[in-house]
Design an enzyme around this catalytic site. Sequence first.
Site, short mmCIF file in Angstrom:
data_model
loop_
_atom_site.label_atom_id
_atom_site.label_comp_id
_atom_site.label_asym_id
_atom_site.label_seq_id
_atom_site.Cartn_x
_atom_site.Cartn_y
_atom_site.Cartn_z
N ALA A 275 20.84 39.99 46.50
CA ALA A 275 21.54 41.13 47.10
C ALA A 275 23.01 41.19 46.73
O ALA A 275 23.58 42.27 46.54
CB ALA A 275 21.39 41.07 48.62
N THR A 276 23.67 40.03 46.63
CA THR A 276 25.10 40.03 46.30
C THR A 276 25.32 40.64 44.92
O THR A 276 26.22 41.46 44.74
CB THR A 276 25.66 38.59 46.35
N ASN B 65 23.54 42.83 59.47
CA ASN B 65 22.98 41.48 59.42
C ASN B 65 23.32 40.64 60.66
O ASN B 65 22.64 39.67 60.96
CB ASN B 65 23.46 40.75 58.17
N GLN C 119 18.87 43.90 55.04
CA GLN C 119 18.37 43.44 56.33
C GLN C 119 17.29 44.34 56.92
O GLN C 119 16.51 43.90 57.76
CB GLN C 119 19.52 43.30 57.34
N SER D 104 16.71 42.45 48.67
CA SER D 104 16.63 41.01 48.43
C SER D 104 15.28 40.49 48.89
O SER D 104 14.78 40.87 49.95
CB SER D 104 17.74 40.28 49.18
N ALA D 105 14.68 39.59 48.09
CA ALA D 105 13.35 39.07 48.41
C ALA D 105 13.37 38.11 49.59
O ALA D 105 12.45 38.13 50.41
CB ALA D 105 12.76 38.37 47.18
N HIS D 106 14.41 37.28 49.69
CA HIS D 106 14.34 36.19 50.67
C HIS D 106 14.57 36.65 52.10
O HIS D 106 14.44 35.86 53.04
CB HIS D 106 15.30 35.05 50.30
N THR E 111 17.32 36.95 31.05
CA THR E 111 15.89 36.68 31.10
C THR E 111 15.37 36.83 32.53
O THR E 111 15.97 36.29 33.46
CB THR E 111 15.61 35.25 30.59
N CYS F 216 31.79 29.78 61.60
CA CYS F 216 31.87 28.32 61.76
C CYS F 216 31.79 27.58 60.44
O CYS F 216 32.06 26.39 60.39
CB CYS F 216 30.76 27.83 62.70
#
Length: 405
Positions: free
Chosen positions: A75-76, A155, A183, A203-205, A243, A329
């Site tokens: 995503a970034t 998020n 998100q 994003s996949a994760h 690739t 944090c």
Amino acid sequence: MAIKLPIYMDNHATTPLDPRVLDAMLPYLRDNFGNAASRSHAFGWAAEKASEDAREQVAALIGASGKEIVWTSGATESDNLALKGAAEFHKDKGNHIVTAQTEHKAVLDTCKRLEKEGFQVTYLPVAEDGRVRPEAVAAALTDKTILVSVMLANNEIGTVNPVNEIGAVVKARGCLFHIDAVQGVGKIPFDVNAARADLVSLSAHKMYGPKGVGALYVRRKPRVRISAQIDGGGHERGMRSGTLNVPGIVGFGVAAEICRRELSVEGPRMLALRERLRQGLQSQISDTFVNGSMEHRLPGNLNISFAFIEGEAMLMALKDVAVSSGSACTSASLEPSYVLRALGVEEEMAHTSIRFGIGRFNTEEEVDFVIDLVARKVKKLREMSPLYEMAQAGIDIKSIQWAAH
């Protein structure tokens, strides 16, 4: 049922890999290891077909066509490619970009970089519920505006923006519209055409797929043009050389397909678990406040502040549960969340917030365990707090003039 510890409730940070996704990826890590750009043999053809099939699966989730999906590393990179690519390509038309104060750092920091290169950026405030108002977007547009970037869902607080209404405003003025949908996609219905989006980051994760793979939707009709940010072999129709991560892409495709197929069942289940958690916490713990809109919210998100408690102390007390704090944090400073501050949440309350992210593999038993654990830990921490004792005695803490050491 025995509870397995620790319990994972930080599904906005990342999601576990769905076993069905892993099963689909394994052949491309073992036997089908070809380069998708190798056009002269069967290994390359198999890899190319797998990546093209995944393109169609990801596109189907957002109402797009496979030819509009550009693979990235996450995503970034997608946010960087969308904002920098659009700004660079269209700089002759204008130099003004509109975004929101509550966007992800991948968008905000990209905008700051563009400001150093001479672009002007308007950072829109949000309402108390955390949403971007379409009329605020309309008021910010000028004849120099080339791009508007507003996220689908936040998020931290899970607030869902009215992207369809914002898209109508943006397109009425002829500007490009980018949505960071990372998100929200896979958790709530989203359609690129209803939102009139030109560019969408994915994003996949965040949807039970692998880390290290993402996508940028780039509209073809009418065709949207952006400048490549990575040069090389001209992969991905010249927009992103490199690739292809075929195993990751295959996993992304299957993860998207599962989300599309199961969204109508999974969404209500997440919402039921979220409400079970919220009601359980608020019935057992006084002085709690939910941050962000309750009506327009991701089903699995609960961002809640516990007065008279430090978020960091709570995280340490909840070592058996993976959650996030409203304080930065992991940074050198312990500044409260910029998202919560943008909502107008007072600094003290922002420091006490905890983000619970409920996901596909959480259970009612886990939710009940967390309610009981949080209630006990809050009670214990408040017993140690002189501020809580004073508040219980009816003292207005805000009226106290604290003496300097």
